[in-house]
Scaffold this active site. Structure first.
Site, PDB file in Angstrom:
ATOM      1  CG  ASP A 164      -1.501   1.039   1.716  1.00  0.00           C
ATOM      2  OD1 ASP A 164      -2.287   1.531   0.710  1.00  0.00           O
ATOM      3  OD2 ASP A 164      -1.093   1.793   2.625  1.00  0.00           O
TER       4      ASP A 164
ATOM      5  CG  ASP B 287      -1.555   2.371   6.549  1.00  0.00           C
ATOM      6  OD1 ASP B 287      -1.879   1.872   5.427  1.00  0.00           O
ATOM      7  OD2 ASP B 287      -1.505   3.547   7.116  1.00  0.00           O
TER       8      ASP B 287
ATOM      9  CG  ASP C 176      -4.542  -0.752   2.901  1.00  0.00           C
ATOM     10  OD1 ASP C 176      -5.015  -0.628   1.848  1.00  0.00           O
ATOM     11  OD2 ASP C 176      -3.622  -0.306   3.709  1.00  0.00           O
TER      12      ASP C 176
END
Ligand SMILES: Nc1ncnc2c1ncn2[C@@H]1O[C@H](COP(=O)(O)OP(=O)(O)OP(=O)(O)O)[C@@H](O)[C@H]1O
Ligand SMILES: [Zn+2]
Length: 951
Positions: free
Chosen positions: A426, A628, A632
């Site tokens: 990410d 995080d 996600d």
């Protein structure tokens, strides 16, 4: 009986908490495994030396299950620990110990603070048996000495007999039973020395194995540090039990104490050692608004912490439950081995019986030989080494991971880690710091709304969001002296991957990316908008259907991100970026990383991330997702291994992930993969080794001559070797020295350490420190930004005379540039770099978000010290102006600083010693600022500790 249901997963649970800390908290236990019920529960940790194989696990369970009041029993084979959750009234500890010892399991309650360390010396049984056996070897001198071998059996066998009897009486064929049959057989055959050798070898190997295992588990209990049982309420000074601390209570934590609860610093400054949680060995500066976690150690100052979670919900408690649960889930390999082992022992025993009886029935010659062969087979029927091969290795690997700040939720995850072929990162908060700063903010349209109003609305709505951009917007408003008021926000909605919506003062406001424009049905075309503003990430504010504002923000990548990806590449692993942010932002980050990402995917919705993770799995094989944010979570769950970042990351991400990085050091990702690979190799070696040895012994016995003691040695020896081999996982992997240069391996913390070493050796070398700094800026484009985590420390050279920034030699300038890598606000270390004679580790200050600078950290540096930023208290724009002039004799609160605002704070912040540490006189009422800072003198009176004062 709750324990019953867990029988399957019993044998390898971990313990993390010191016994008493856990024991005194019935609520914590109740929360742990569900169904705490209203009754008092206690968790007792017992050292049970008699636990060797899985056979004993069932035995322990069967022994304890009938006891009234015993609820959950967990057995950790690797550390020979039994954890019992029980009702102390119905089942006191003594009853539990007695029940176990009846079966000769050598149980004892683990004392507070001890880590299950057993006596390093062999038991008298072993010694006696050894001495007698040795003496019996001299039978060639004096044949009656042969009897001593029998005496050796008698001396060494009692613990075996007790355990074997307990097992046999429950119809289980454990290793003790098998060995006893072998001993009896040898005695019957008149092979006394052989019998003595079996007893001695077996008991000795068991003892060695216990020693090895204890070493491993000692590491485990030091992992979490010692959680304090008591806490001090700051306002009243009252000492209370940690479990009575409520959310919102302010507790006092003095230098040298363990933080008892998770919370936010409200007063004071200090450095905290978070190693127990993050594996990060560099102290982290804390100041008001910093988060602190239970179990970490306050190194050098007084802090008051407002509790944000009950003790049983603290991160460390959650971690404990997580790891306990992790150990309950056995890996594929382990399940396979366990199911094989179930049939292996009875099968071998049946075959051995056949070998003993059939020749006799057939009237064959050389019956003794057949019987010996049968005995060798019996001894080899113990699948101990094989059964231990996986759990002990997993235990050690997970322990090692935890020490590095990686929590792995189970053996399966560990095994998958070693198979990873692709990693999806990410962007925001993972590759980048997630600490945005607003580069520009413009009003759009016919300026119907005033800037102040708009900022107030935005800040109030964003106050309800946990997105990193939200924090930046709130901060931006605050910097314009606008205080948000989230209470006035009516309807509030989050659109994942898009932005947020809020209603305030009758206005309907959307804040977010391009997609938000469409949702809010704003007529403007984004094309047009794009020309209005240059920037990496662009955000839009739509007020009542019309575009009212547009802003751009930027974020920097984390230290070590580029290197982590390069390392993954060197392991043959592909890295891709998945982000909800714009493609410009993705490209910008890729640029900062030096183009190491293989693929960039931007403007993704949470479901797109899931789909792409699926695609990666199909294309490359096992895939890891590192993220995080809340959005996600689904992708983390979909990946073979989902890794969530940081303890302060989103709770949802942490819950759904398979592993958690406790610090924000991305370099842990390749380390975790390497550890996974090592663990797989170790397990493979263990399994292959134990199978090969068994096969070799049997083959030799069948083909040549059955030697009983050799078979015993092979059996117990492999058990021991399996344990020792697994323990190599605890050691740090050796990495080639060549790696160090060039790449930005030298993270801030190693730089800091290096400079401290230089300082310690009293041979300051400014050029060296400068070179180290260059290495960092060159190799690693991501410079630490002023902030709160360890990697934000940089090496700054400070001149001995404590002069100002006017002179900056080149080498210092290089280092300092790194500091300013952060905020667009011109937060800079520039101010602070100073030429120096002494290498000093200074901190980039800030943390308040308010352009506080490293100037703050300047400390006169006659002595090598870890300098500290004063102030850093957001919003106030505190600088360290005040403290810069603190006299070389550290920590005095007097002199020129007196007149400046925030003097008291600066004074304390010039740590080691704090004002308070200077002694009670310092805080007498004549010095009101000091007294105020020290919380009405109480802090001073309490931290007054000559040990803390370093000259
Ligand atoms: N609270 C918010 N305020 C303003 N914009 C927001 C907010 N939340 C989301 N956005 C916008 O939505 C976009 C996507 O958000 P999302 O959380 O999915 O990804 P991200 O955090 O930017 O990136 P990554 O997926 O790499 O973590 C953001 O880039 C931002 O433009
Ligand atoms: Zn064994």
């Amino acid at each position: 009986m709750a324990g019953k249901d867990e029988a399957e997963g019993l044998e390898a649970r971990l313990l993390l908490l010191p016994p008493e800390a856990a024991a005194e908290e019935p609520t914590r236990c109740g929360g742990g495994d569900g169904g705490g019920g209203g009754r008092k529960r206690k968790k007792t940790y017992l050292d049970v030396l008699g636990v060797c194989c899985s056979a004993e696990v069932a035995l322990v369970e069967r022994l304890l299950a009938p006891l009234d009041g015993v609820r959950v029993v967990s057995v950790v084979v690797a550390s020979r620990t039994v954890v019992v959750e029980h009702d102390p009234a119905a089942a006191p500890e003594s009853a539990i110990v007695k029940a176990l010892n009846k079966a000769g399991l050598e149980a004892s309650v683990r004392a507070y603070g001890s880590s299950g360390v057993v006596s390093r010396w062999p038991s008298p049984y072993i010694v006696a048996s050894g001495v007698l056996l040795t003496a019996s070897f001299f039978e060639w001198l004096f044949p009656p000495l042969q009897c001593l071998a029998v005496a050796a059996v008698v001396a060494g066998a009692p613990p075996m007999v007790r355990r074997g009897f307990a097992a046999a009486s429950r119809l289980s064929l454990d290793i003790n039973v098998l060995m006893l049959i072998a001993v009896a057989g040898a005695l019957c055959l008149g092979d006394y020395t052989e019998a003595g050798a079996i007893v001695f070898l077996f008991t000795t190997a068991e003892w060695l194995e216990t020693l090895a295992c204890t070493k491993a588990s000692a590491g485990m209990s030091s992992l979490m540090g010692m959680l304090p049982v008591k806490a001090v309420i700051a306002t009243t000074g009252e000492v209370v039990s940690v479990r009575d601390v409520r959310v919102g209570d302010v507790v006092a934590v003095r230098a040298g104490e363990i933080v008892p609860v998770d919370g936010v610093v409200v007063d004071g400054q200090s450095e905290v050692d978070e190693r127990s949680l993050t594996g990060e060995s560099f102290p982290v500066p804390k100041q008001p608004h910093s988060e602190v976690w239970a179990g970490t150690m306050n190194l050098d100052g007084y802090i008051a912490v407002r509790t944000t979670a009950l003790a049983e919900n603290s991160t460390v408690a959650k971690m404990e439950r997580l790891v306990e649960a992790a150990q309950n889930s056995r890996s594929k390999t382990q399940r396979l081995i366990d199911s094989c082992a179930k049939y292996y022992t009875p099968a071998v025993v049946v075959v051995a019986a056949g070998v003993a009886l059939i020749p006799a029935l057939l009237g064959a010659d050389g019956l003794e030989q057949w019987w010996k062969l049968a005995l060798v087979m019996l001894v080899s029927a113990c699948p101990c080494a094989l059964v231990l091969s996986t759990p002990v290795a997993s235990f050690c690997a997970m322990l090692r991971a935890a020490r590095m700040g990686i929590f792995i939720k189970g053996g399966d995850v560990l095994e998958s880690l070693g198979e990873i072929r692709a990693v999806a990162f990410d962007k925001t908060g993972t590759i980048t710091r997630g600490e945005f700063s607003i580069d520009s903010f413009h009003l759009v349209g016919d300026h119907k709304v005033e800037m102040d109003h708009l900022l107030y609305w935005i800040a109030s709505i964003e106050s309800k969001s946990s997105h990193p951009m939200a924090a930046a917007l709130v901060e931006y408003a605050q910097s314009k002296s606008i205080q948000p008021n989230p209470e006035n926000v009516g309807d509030f909605r989050i659109y994942p991957g898009e932005g947020i919506y809020g209603e305030i003062h009758g206005k309907h406001i959307y804040i977010g990316n391009r997609r938000t424009l469409a949702r809010a049905s704003s007529p403007q075309s984004t094309q047009e908008m794009g020309e209005m503003i240059k920037g990496v990430s662009i955000g839009y504010v739509i007020c009542d259907g019309e575009l009212a504002g547009i802003f751009s923000l930027s974020d920097d990548c984390r230290t070590g991100a580029a290197e982590a990806i390069r390392e993954l590449g060197s392991l043959g692993i592909k890295s891709v970026m998945l982000t909800g942010d714009s493609s410009a932002a993705a490209t910008h980050a890729q640029g900062q990383l030096g183009g190491v990402m293989e693929e960039l995917h931007s403007e993704l919705l949470p479901e797109d991330k899931v789909r792409l993770v699926g695609g990666l799995k199909a294309r490359f094989g096992p895939t890891m997702m590192v993220g995080d944010g809340m959005n996600d979570a689904a992708a983390l769950a979909a990946a073979d291994v989902g890794v969530s970042m940081g303890i302060s990351g989103s709770a949802a991400a942490m819950e759904t992930s398979h592993a958690t990085l406790m610090s924000s050091d991305v370099l842990r990702v390749p380390e975790a993969v390497r550890l996974g690979r090592r663990a797989r190799r170790t397990i493979a070696v263990n399994v292959a080794g134990s199978v090969a040895v068994k096969a070799a012994v049997l083959a030799l016995a069948a083909a040549w001559r059955p030697v009983l003691w050799a078979a015993v040695l092979a059996d117990v020896g492999t058990c021991l070797l399996v344990v020792l081999n697994s323990m190599t996982l605890l050691r740090e992997e050796w990495k080639g020295g060549a790696k160090e240069d060039g790449a930005c391996r030298a993270t801030a913390r190693s730089l800091a350490m290096r400079s401290q070493l230089a300082a310690d050796s009293q041979a300051p070398n400014a050029a060296d420190a400068g070179a180290a700094g260059r290495e960092q800026t060159n190799g690693c484009r991501c410079c630490p930004k002023p902030g709160m985590s360890p990697e934000h420390s940089v090496v700054i050279d400070i001149r001995a005379d404590g002069e100002r920034q006017e002179e900056r030699p080149a080498e210092a300038a290089v280092v300092a540039k790194c500091c300013s890598g952060g905020g667009g606000e011109g937060i800079g270390c520039g101010a602070s770099k100073k030429p120096t004679a002494t290498a000093v580790v200074a901190k980039c200050c800030g943390g308040g978000g308010e352009g506080t600078r490293c100037a703050a950290s300047k400390k006169p540096a006659t002595a090598a010290v870890v300098a500290k930023c004063c102030g850093g208290d957001g919003g106030e724009g505190t600088g360290c102006g005040a403290s810069k002039r603190s006299p070389p004799a550290e920590g005095s609160c007097s002199g020129g600083e007196g007149g400046t605002n925030g003097v008291g704070r600066c004074c304390t912040s010039v740590k080691r010693p704090t004002c308070c540490d200077m002694g009670a006189a310092e805080v007498s009422d004549s010095s009101p600022e000091t007294a105020k800072d020290c919380r009405n003198g109480r802090c001073c009176a309490k931290t007054m500790n000559s040990g803390e004062v370093k000259g």
